[in-house]
Scaffold this active site. Structure first.
Site, PDB file in Angstrom:
ATOM      1  N   HIS A 132      39.027  38.202  29.712  1.00  0.00           N
ATOM      2  CA  HIS A 132      39.435  39.291  28.828  1.00  0.00           C
ATOM      3  C   HIS A 132      40.163  38.771  27.599  1.00  0.00           C
ATOM      4  CE1 HIS A 132      39.359  42.564  32.209  1.00  0.00           C
ATOM      5  NE2 HIS A 132      38.188  42.385  31.666  1.00  0.00           N
ATOM      6  N   ALA A 133      41.083  37.825  27.799  1.00  0.00           N
ATOM      7  CA  ALA A 133      41.873  37.343  26.677  1.00  0.00           C
ATOM      8  C   ALA A 133      41.004  36.626  25.647  1.00  0.00           C
ATOM      9  CB  ALA A 133      42.987  36.423  27.179  1.00  0.00           C
TER      10      ALA A 133
END
Length: 394
Positions: A351-352
């Site tokens: 996600h990051a």
């Protein structure tokens, strides 16, 4: 107040639920479940207690009973989530491995509340979203939890000549999307050839066996460096990914799981920013350079700010380069300030990393011992396209 997943539509249940409904109708392997739609969220917002109403609780109990009351995953499906313009990857909450009406109702409230969290609001503002500060409409997806032997993320090709990119680890895939593990990486070319980079996977996340929730467990030493996927399974996943992209009409970011030899699709959303290519090098960089996975395009030079937890966020100044153990979604507000990010663990499909690409800042992931090998205050250069971090020459 509750609809079956098969009947979910984007205008009532959000893009995440609608995509899975489309895959179900096409006969793809999607875990069964149901959705608490926008209407229930709107009704709850008009209640001063902002709680799950009794009619919704009754509907939850009925649908859970029809499923056999298994452990479930409860996840957001917001109106502005999983769109072609913005993924909102990890910005809203998910609650895994809960069971029974009370726990599911509490998890629904957690997802609802995350719509107006500081993290989600900051993400929307950064992307110039016109959503009001109390957040977009929030539906909540409830699905049977898959007790995965192996799981991961897959990006389907953007162009016909591109490869399918797959990351995989033992256990539940939340450790990949959360960036807390460096996964195995696979590249399946259009001609069927497969290139792999194996990671050292010391821990895994699994559902706890005697209570709800998930926990980290040690991976047996003999299994830590074994490949999570054989070539046939990687090729099968790539073929499944191509089919999903064709059904949904554009390249897809897909979360998947394999349990007892059976593959399951947990999520599919549009790819919002292109990946850097896997580097062609077979040896480590020379000199003072550190090597990791190229996570987000670009080259930038700045001052290293070594952080070990979100408590250090206030130390970061505009233009600093954040060096940290990993970046789960709690770290993404720093992407508004930092010029680049370097992590010790994590993969390019986390996600990051997705959010870093959306914000246009370079990222290098999975650099071993980065927080020890780079000193706070060092001037460094981060090449997110090649996956290299070097000490800058004054």
């Amino acid at each position: 107040m509750v609809t079956t997943l098969r009947n979910a539509t984007a205008d009532t249940c959000g893009g995440k639920a609608a995509a899975l409904a489309a895959l179900l109708h096409a006969g793809l392997p999607v875990p069964d479940g149901f959705v608490v739609p926008f209407a229930a969220y709107r009704a709850a917002r008009s209640d001063p207690e902002f709680s799950v109403s009794e009619p919704v609780r009754q509907a939850l109990a009925r649908h859970l009973g029809e499923m056999g009351d298994p452990p479930v995953a409860v996840r957001s499906s917001a109106a502005d989530e999983d769109t072609a313009g913005a993924s909102a990857a990890g910005q809203y909450e998910s609650v895994l491995a809960v069971r029974g009406t009370q726990e599911v109702a509490e998890a629904v409230q957690v997802c609802w509340a995350s719509s107006s969290s500081e993290r989600a609001t900051g993400y929307r503002n950064r992307l110039d979203d016109d959503a009001v500060n109390n957040g977009p409409d929030m539906a909540v997806l409830v699905q049977r939890l898959i007790d995965a032997d192996v799981s991961g993320v897959m990006f389907t090709p953007t162009l016909p000549e591109d490869s399918t990119r797959i990351e995989a680890t033992w256990g539940l895939g939340v450790s990949i999307v959360g960036g807390t593990v460096t996964p195995d990486a696979y590249e399946v070319a259009p001609d069927g050839s497969i290139r792999r980079t194996l990671a050292h996977k010391t821990t895994r996340l699994d559902r706890t066996r005697h209570s709800t929730g998930v926990a980290a467990y040690d991976v047996p030493q003999r299994q830590q460096t074994l490949p999570t996927l054989d070539d046939a399974t990687a090729a099968m996943l790539a073929a499944l990914g191509r089919r999903i992209a064709g059904l949904l009409g554009q390249p897809q970011d897909i979360e998947w799981a394999i349990a007892d030899g059976e593959a399951w699709i947990l999520q599919a959303r549009p790819i919002t920013a292109t990946l850097p290519s896997l580097p062609a090098r077979t040896t480590t960089a020379q000199g003072a350079s550190l090597v990791g996975s190229p996570g987000a395009h670009g080259v930038v030079t700045g001052v290293a700010r070594v952080l070990h937890s979100p408590s250090g966020f206030a130390r970061v100044q505009p233009g600093d380069i954040v060096i940290c153990p990993y970046t789960d979604p709690a770290w993404t507000p720093l992407f508004h300030i930092a010029a680049a990010v370097v992590t010790e663990t994590g993969g390019v499909l986390s996600h990051a990393a997705i959010v870093a690409r959306e914000h246009g800042i370079p990222a290098v992931l999975g650099v071993p011992e980065a927080t020890m090998r780079i000193r706070d205050g060092d001037r460094i250069t981060v090449d997110g396209t090649e996956g290299i971090v070097t000490t800058a020459q004054d």
